[in-house]
Design a protein around this motif. Structure first.
Motif, mmCIF file in Angstrom:
data_model
loop_
_atom_site.group_PDB
_atom_site.id
_atom_site.type_symbol
_atom_site.label_atom_id
_atom_site.label_comp_id
_atom_site.label_asym_id
_atom_site.label_seq_id
_atom_site.Cartn_x
_atom_site.Cartn_y
_atom_site.Cartn_z
ATOM 1 N N LEU A 107 0.829 -1.206 0.000
ATOM 2 C CA LEU A 107 0.000 0.000 0.000
ATOM 3 C C LEU A 107 0.858 1.249 0.000
ATOM 4 C CD1 LEU A 107 -1.819 -2.316 1.400
ATOM 5 C CD2 LEU A 107 -3.227 -0.402 2.116
ATOM 6 N N GLY A 108 0.591 2.117 -0.956
ATOM 7 C CA GLY A 108 1.301 3.391 -1.040
ATOM 8 C C GLY A 108 0.347 4.554 -0.850
ATOM 9 N N SER A 109 0.482 5.557 -1.693
ATOM 10 C CA SER A 109 -0.331 6.768 -1.580
ATOM 11 C C SER A 109 -0.242 7.537 -2.880
ATOM 12 C CB SER A 109 0.180 7.638 -0.433
ATOM 13 O OG SER A 109 -0.293 8.960 -0.541
ATOM 14 N N THR A 110 -1.274 8.304 -3.209
ATOM 15 C CA THR A 110 -1.237 9.113 -4.432
ATOM 16 C C THR A 110 -0.315 10.321 -4.307
ATOM 17 O OG1 THR A 110 -3.284 10.175 -3.699
ATOM 18 C CG2 THR A 110 -3.482 8.410 -5.326
ATOM 19 N N CYS A 111 0.318 10.512 -3.145
ATOM 20 C CA CYS A 111 1.303 11.591 -3.041
ATOM 21 C C CYS A 111 2.586 11.247 -3.822
ATOM 22 C CB CYS A 111 1.640 11.909 -1.588
ATOM 23 S SG CYS A 111 2.683 10.672 -0.809
ATOM 24 N N ILE A 112 2.644 10.047 -4.405
ATOM 25 C CA ILE A 112 3.791 9.658 -5.235
ATOM 26 C C ILE A 112 3.859 10.469 -6.528
ATOM 27 C CG2 ILE A 112 3.873 7.287 -4.378
ATOM 28 C CD1 ILE A 112 2.398 6.530 -7.076
ATOM 29 N N TYR A 113 2.739 11.097 -6.914
ATOM 30 C CA TYR A 113 2.690 11.788 -8.204
ATOM 31 C C TYR A 113 3.367 13.164 -8.151
ATOM 32 C CZ TYR A 113 -0.595 8.303 -9.965
ATOM 33 O OH TYR A 113 -1.183 7.128 -10.377
ATOM 34 N N PRO A 114 3.882 13.631 -9.288
ATOM 35 C CA PRO A 114 4.455 14.984 -9.331
ATOM 36 C C PRO A 114 3.436 16.037 -8.905
ATOM 37 C CG PRO A 114 5.011 13.765 -11.328
ATOM 38 C CD PRO A 114 4.015 12.924 -10.582
ATOM 39 N N LYS A 115 3.936 17.092 -8.272
ATOM 40 C CA LYS A 115 3.062 18.156 -7.756
ATOM 41 C C LYS A 115 2.171 18.741 -8.860
ATOM 42 C CE LYS A 115 3.040 22.591 -5.352
ATOM 43 N NZ LYS A 115 3.821 23.565 -4.562
ATOM 44 N N MET A 116 2.744 18.973 -10.026
ATOM 45 C CA MET A 116 1.994 19.623 -11.099
ATOM 46 C C MET A 116 1.588 18.640 -12.193
ATOM 47 S SD MET A 116 1.900 22.439 -9.607
ATOM 48 C CE MET A 116 0.898 23.302 -10.819
ATOM 49 N N ALA A 117 1.402 17.392 -11.845
ATOM 50 C CA ALA A 117 0.967 16.389 -12.832
ATOM 51 C C ALA A 117 -0.413 16.749 -13.368
ATOM 52 C CB ALA A 117 0.924 15.007 -12.190
ATOM 53 N N PRO A 118 -0.696 16.417 -14.637
ATOM 54 C CA PRO A 118 -2.035 16.662 -15.176
ATOM 55 C C PRO A 118 -3.091 15.942 -14.340
ATOM 56 C CG PRO A 118 -0.514 15.994 -16.919
ATOM 57 C CD PRO A 118 0.192 15.775 -15.617
ATOM 58 N N GLN A 119 -4.300 16.465 -14.353
ATOM 59 C CA GLN A 119 -5.409 15.879 -13.597
ATOM 60 C C GLN A 119 -6.468 15.355 -14.558
ATOM 61 O OE1 GLN A 119 -5.529 15.848 -10.132
ATOM 62 N NE2 GLN A 119 -3.489 16.755 -10.063
ATOM 63 N N PRO A 120 -7.132 14.247 -14.221
ATOM 64 C CA PRO A 120 -6.873 13.384 -13.073
ATOM 65 C C PRO A 120 -5.579 12.590 -13.243
ATOM 66 C CG PRO A 120 -8.577 12.433 -14.451
ATOM 67 C CD PRO A 120 -8.288 13.782 -15.023
ATOM 68 N N LEU A 121 -5.085 12.055 -12.123
ATOM 69 C CA LEU A 121 -3.779 11.404 -12.098
ATOM 70 C C LEU A 121 -3.846 9.991 -12.675
ATOM 71 C CD1 LEU A 121 -2.964 12.518 -8.465
ATOM 72 C CD2 LEU A 121 -1.798 13.374 -10.521
ATOM 73 N N LYS A 122 -3.173 9.791 -13.790
ATOM 74 C CA LYS A 122 -3.086 8.458 -14.396
ATOM 75 C C LYS A 122 -1.817 7.770 -13.910
ATOM 76 C CE LYS A 122 -5.300 10.041 -18.702
ATOM 77 N NZ LYS A 122 -6.560 9.278 -18.621
ATOM 78 N N GLU A 123 -1.849 6.462 -13.840
ATOM 79 C CA GLU A 123 -0.721 5.695 -13.318
ATOM 80 C C GLU A 123 0.582 5.982 -14.064
ATOM 81 O OE1 GLU A 123 -4.324 3.350 -11.915
ATOM 82 O OE2 GLU A 123 -3.785 4.402 -13.761
ATOM 83 N N ASN A 124 0.491 6.283 -15.360
ATOM 84 C CA ASN A 124 1.726 6.495 -16.124
ATOM 85 C C ASN A 124 2.339 7.891 -15.938
ATOM 86 O OD1 ASN A 124 -0.031 8.033 -17.622
ATOM 87 N ND2 ASN A 124 0.154 6.861 -19.514
ATOM 88 N N TYR A 125 1.770 8.702 -15.027
ATOM 89 C CA TYR A 125 2.363 10.005 -14.718
ATOM 90 C C TYR A 125 3.476 9.902 -13.669
ATOM 91 C CZ TYR A 125 -1.713 12.079 -17.071
ATOM 92 O OH TYR A 125 -2.685 12.434 -17.975
ATOM 93 N N LEU A 126 3.678 8.723 -13.111
ATOM 94 C CA LEU A 126 4.724 8.548 -12.094
ATOM 95 C C LEU A 126 6.088 8.958 -12.654
ATOM 96 C CD1 LEU A 126 5.381 7.388 -9.242
ATOM 97 C CD2 LEU A 126 5.892 5.230 -10.373
ATOM 98 N N LEU A 127 6.849 9.716 -11.844
ATOM 99 C CA LEU A 127 8.218 10.135 -12.169
ATOM 100 C C LEU A 127 8.316 11.005 -13.429
ATOM 101 C CD1 LEU A 127 10.172 6.838 -11.334
ATOM 102 C CD2 LEU A 127 9.988 8.909 -9.943
ATOM 103 N N THR A 128 7.253 11.780 -13.693
ATOM 104 C CA THR A 128 7.301 12.682 -14.847
ATOM 105 C C THR A 128 7.538 14.139 -14.428
ATOM 106 O OG1 THR A 128 4.887 12.911 -14.793
ATOM 107 C CG2 THR A 128 5.788 11.233 -16.265
ATOM 108 N N GLY A 129 7.781 14.394 -13.131
ATOM 109 C CA GLY A 129 8.028 15.763 -12.669
ATOM 110 C C GLY A 129 8.421 15.780 -11.209
#
Length: 315
Positions: A106-128
């Protein structure tokens, strides 16, 4: 999972772990093992190995973690990084060594970049860049995702990762210094009502958008994915959420309505807001066959009832 399979729930006293145990028991699973943090320090590799030698769990829900809101993350960044890295590394390695059939991390959606496009798709990880207020925690959870997928590729394990949105419900942390936004607001507004205060001051501008998932829904999703879905189907990880959002102000107003507080809400914009918006894309989750059932108002009512029955105001 068979009803007699040995299932280890790490973090069984926490918000998610306790809900997973409730859900497993409701479904008839009766061979559940767990340890308190006093009985077993998951940061200690030797202790974790001893547990696995003794119990040899078939299935694991890895819900143990050091968690908290903006203030806690800012105050204890080293602990958030170290504790979470050690907990997950020790359990994942032991699961591989002792032949665990399947693990849910179990993780958390805080893994996503701060300014990632919304809604957060899984493939946005480590893009910012990550949100600075929870970067240590997010880095640890990203490491956990990569560890699970790497072990699957190298060792043929079946370790899957789930990233829940903001969770709430029975057994939440209501400590005003370390809690997340919903339980913190609930306690603040409840105390304001009891003390007949004219207003409640809330950190930030009230404009950030947030999504909330009742922990009983989270438990349902975790058990469903454990029972029905493979790493190959899920991919590196899957978001767990509702796909619905509201502002912090709207959340506070909803809580006021349920608690019966009719005073003023004052927002302190000198305090940080955190990520401006954090809505999960739950397309993959829906395709895998799971949808949430508990809507926010019903969930907040349920949580407030639990709060009144279980929380000591003087703690």
């Amino acid at each position: 999972m068979e009803k007699q399979s040995k299932i280890y729930v790490a973090g069984h006293r926490g918000l998610v772990g306790s809900a997973i145990i409730r859900h497993l028991q409701e479904k008839g699973y009766n061979n559940i093992i767990y340890r308190t943090s006093h009985e077993l320090d998951l940061r200690n590799q030797v202790s974790v190995i001893q547990l696995f030698e003794q119990e040899k769990p078939d299935y694991i829900f890895l819900a143990a973690a050091k968690v908290g809101g903006i203030l806690a993350n800012a105050t204890y960044p080293a602990q958030f990084l170290y504790d979470n890295l050690m907990i997950q590394s020790n359990v994942i390695e032991a699961a591989k060594e002792f032949g665990t059939k399947k693990l849910v991390f179990l993780g958390s959606t805080c893994i996503y970049p701060k300014m990632a496009p919304q809604p957060l798709k899984e493939n946005y990880l480590l893009t910012g860049e990550l949100e600075s207020t929870n970067e240590p925690y997010a880095l640890a959870k990203i490491a956990g995702i990569k560890m699970c997928s790497s072990y699957n590729k190298q060792y043929g394990t079946e370790f899957i990762s789930v990233m829940p949105t903001n969770l709430y419900g029975p057994n939440d942390n209501f400590n005003l210094e370390t809690s997340h936004v919903l339980p913190a607001l609930m306690r603040k507004i409840h105390k304001a009502k009891i003390n007949k205060e004219e207003a409640v001051t809330i950190w930030g501008s009230g404009t950030p958008l947030r999504e909330f998932l009742h922990v009983d829904d989270m438990a349902s999703a975790c058990v469903y994915l454990m029972e029905n879905c493979t790493f190959e189907q899920i991919g590196e990880f899957v978001n767990i959420g509702t796909g619905k959002e509201l502002t912090i102000r709207e959340l506070a107003e909803t809580i006021c309505e349920i608690i019966g507080f009719d005073g003023e809400l004052r927002f302190d914009s000198t305090k940080p807001d955190g990520t401006p918006r954090k809505l999960t894309d739950v397309t993959k989750l829906h395709e895998l066959g799971w949808h949430h059932k508990i809507e926010l108002k019903e969930g907040v009512q349920d949580t407030y009832k639990w709060y009144l029955e279980n929380v000591n105001e003087h703690e």
